[in-house]
Design an enzyme around this catalytic site. Structure first.
Site, short mmCIF file in Angstrom:
data_model
loop_
_atom_site.label_atom_id
_atom_site.label_comp_id
_atom_site.label_asym_id
_atom_site.label_seq_id
_atom_site.Cartn_x
_atom_site.Cartn_y
_atom_site.Cartn_z
N ASP A 80 1.02 -1.41 -0.47
CA ASP A 80 -0.16 -0.20 0.44
C ASP A 80 1.18 0.96 0.20
O ASP A 80 0.44 2.64 0.54
CB ASP A 80 -0.98 0.21 1.81
CG ASP A 80 -2.50 -0.59 0.91
OD1 ASP A 80 -2.41 -0.89 -0.38
OD2 ASP A 80 -2.75 -1.09 2.40
N ARG A 105 0.40 -1.78 7.68
CA ARG A 105 0.98 -0.44 7.15
C ARG A 105 1.07 0.60 8.00
O ARG A 105 2.27 1.35 7.07
CB ARG A 105 -0.73 0.40 6.38
CG ARG A 105 -1.30 0.15 4.83
CD ARG A 105 -1.60 0.85 4.63
NE ARG A 105 -1.17 2.08 4.16
CZ ARG A 105 -1.30 2.91 3.30
NH1 ARG A 105 -2.87 3.04 2.99
NH2 ARG A 105 -0.95 3.64 2.60
N ARG A 150 -10.57 5.76 9.53
CA ARG A 150 -8.72 6.09 9.68
C ARG A 150 -8.37 6.97 10.86
O ARG A 150 -8.03 6.32 12.77
CB ARG A 150 -8.16 5.85 8.77
CG ARG A 150 -8.78 5.23 7.44
CD ARG A 150 -8.34 3.79 8.29
NE ARG A 150 -8.66 2.93 7.14
CZ ARG A 150 -8.34 2.23 5.79
NH1 ARG A 150 -6.64 3.02 5.27
NH2 ARG A 150 -8.23 1.74 5.66
N HIS A 179 -11.65 7.09 4.50
CA HIS A 179 -10.86 8.39 4.24
C HIS A 179 -11.33 9.70 3.81
O HIS A 179 -12.17 9.60 2.46
CB HIS A 179 -9.12 8.78 3.15
CG HIS A 179 -8.34 7.34 3.35
ND1 HIS A 179 -7.35 6.50 3.27
CD2 HIS A 179 -7.97 7.52 5.14
CE1 HIS A 179 -6.09 6.13 3.96
NE2 HIS A 179 -6.86 6.59 5.37
N CYS A 279 -4.80 9.32 -3.49
CA CYS A 279 -4.34 8.51 -2.38
C CYS A 279 -2.85 8.53 -2.92
O CYS A 279 -1.15 8.11 -2.82
CB CYS A 279 -4.73 7.83 -2.97
SG CYS A 279 -7.13 6.80 -2.26
C1 LIG Z 1 -8.45 8.39 -0.48
N1 LIG Z 1 -7.38 7.02 -0.39
C2 LIG Z 1 -8.04 6.12 0.32
C3 LIG Z 1 -6.55 7.13 0.39
N2 LIG Z 1 -5.92 8.14 0.28
N3 LIG Z 1 -5.10 6.29 0.87
C4 LIG Z 1 -5.63 4.57 -0.50
C5 LIG Z 1 -5.03 3.98 0.83
C6 LIG Z 1 -5.46 2.06 0.64
C7 LIG Z 1 -4.71 1.40 1.31
N4 LIG Z 1 -5.33 0.44 0.52
C8 LIG Z 1 -5.92 1.21 2.84
O1 LIG Z 1 -6.98 0.81 2.99
O2 LIG Z 1 -5.30 2.63 3.68
#
Ligand SMILES: CN(C)C(=N)NCCC[C@H](N)C(=O)O
Length: 287
Positions: A80, A105, A150, A179, A279
């Site tokens: 990621d 992560r 998150r 997010h 992202c």
């Molecule tokens: C807009 N988005 C969602 C982001 N800014 N980041 C993507 C993160 C994807 C990662 N698999 C996760 O779930 O953290």
């Protein structure tokens, strides 16, 4: 969509592109080997070569538009890491580090902080869980801050104290838009811009947050569920050129009507990990 070679300046509108600096991470180790958001299905195959090719188009697009694009080395075992927007939040050359929610992560936090340090940023190690620019968006002089899935709301207080700016907490309620940068696009992100504007998906927010958005941004573009569901809002604007998901055709039209120049890119492979244009892009604000 407009050809980026022929139209990078606003000919008849007052929208003016400004050069930005971005941090990106090549998806050399991209795959979906765990599930931490509704988009991820580890049982489904991924194609790293395709992810790399699609990512390269995004990189080339930013370069063609005259932006400075920095790269962080990808680390094996951190698939990621391509989603660099989550690696921190940078304003005034101060890099507020990320502290990830999920163990998968967590090593990315120190990796990005090392990069910031090595490149002359004033790094602040976070005390609270936060996923960087995934949940912090600078709109004019205000920081919009997401929570619910998150980043912890305590990180919003930390960011307010760190940058001495107004921070507005917004509660996300739909797990597919986990997010803030999946539910809001910042269209005129310069600090001090009184006309800063946004686009957003109303159903991603609780009632209180929605009222805040309606009150502060009465001219905002309201994006359809259809466009948001392919992460159409997960876009990058330089004040005129707006790089968006190619399939977000409704949003493309809305942007064009407002005098922006939408540029579509296809990041379908990276969508399998739950991320889009924004992202994969972290803005490095040196002042
Ligand atoms: C807009 N988005 C969602 C982001 N800014 N980041 C993507 C993160 C994807 C990662 N698999 C996760 O779930 O953290």
């Amino acid at each position: 969509m407009t050809n980026i070679d022929t139209l990078t300046q606003a000919p008849e509108t007052s929208r003016v592109p400004t050069t930005r600096s971005y941090l990106m991470c090549r998806p050399e180790h991209f795959t979906v080997s765990y599930k931490i958001n509704p988009w991820m299905e580890p049982a489904n195959p991924t194609d790293t070569a395709k992810a790399l090719a699609q990512w390269q188009v995004l990189y080339d697009t930013f370069v063609s538009l005259g932006h400075d694009v920095q790269l962080i080395d990808p680390i094996e075992g951190l698939p990621d890491m391509v989603y660099s927007a989550n690696g921190g939040f940078v304003i005034d050359n101060i890099a507020y580090g990320a502290s990830f929610t999920f163990p998968e992560r967590m090593p990315e936090g120190p990796a990005y902080m090392d990069w910031f340090r090595e490149h002359g940023f004033d790094v602040r190690v976070p005390e609270n869980i936060n996923e960087g620019e995934g949940d912090f968006l600078l709109v004019g002089d205000t920081i919009l801050a997401g929570t619910g899935f998150r980043s912890e709301s305590k990180s919003h207080t930390e960011v307010a104290e760190l940058y001495g700016r107004e921070v507005v907490t917004l509660n996300l309620i739909n797990p597919s838009f986990y997010h803030l940068d999946t539910a809001i696009a910042v269209l005129d992100p310069l600090t001090g811009d009184a006309n800063a504007n946004i686009a957003y998906l109303p159903s991603a927010f609780d009632t209180k947050s929605l009222l805040i958005l309606q009150d502060r941004y009465p001219d905002a573009i309201i994006v359809s569920e259809e466009d948001a569901s392919i992460l159409g809002l997960n876009s990058i604007s330089d004040g005129y050129n707006v790089v968006i998901a190619k399939r977000a055709v409704g949003f493309e039209r809305q942007l064009r009507e407002r005098g922006y120049n939408p540029i579509g890119v296809d990041l379908s492979e990276l969508l399998l990990g739950g991320g889009g244009v924004k992202c994969c892009t972290l803005e490095l604000r040196k002042s």
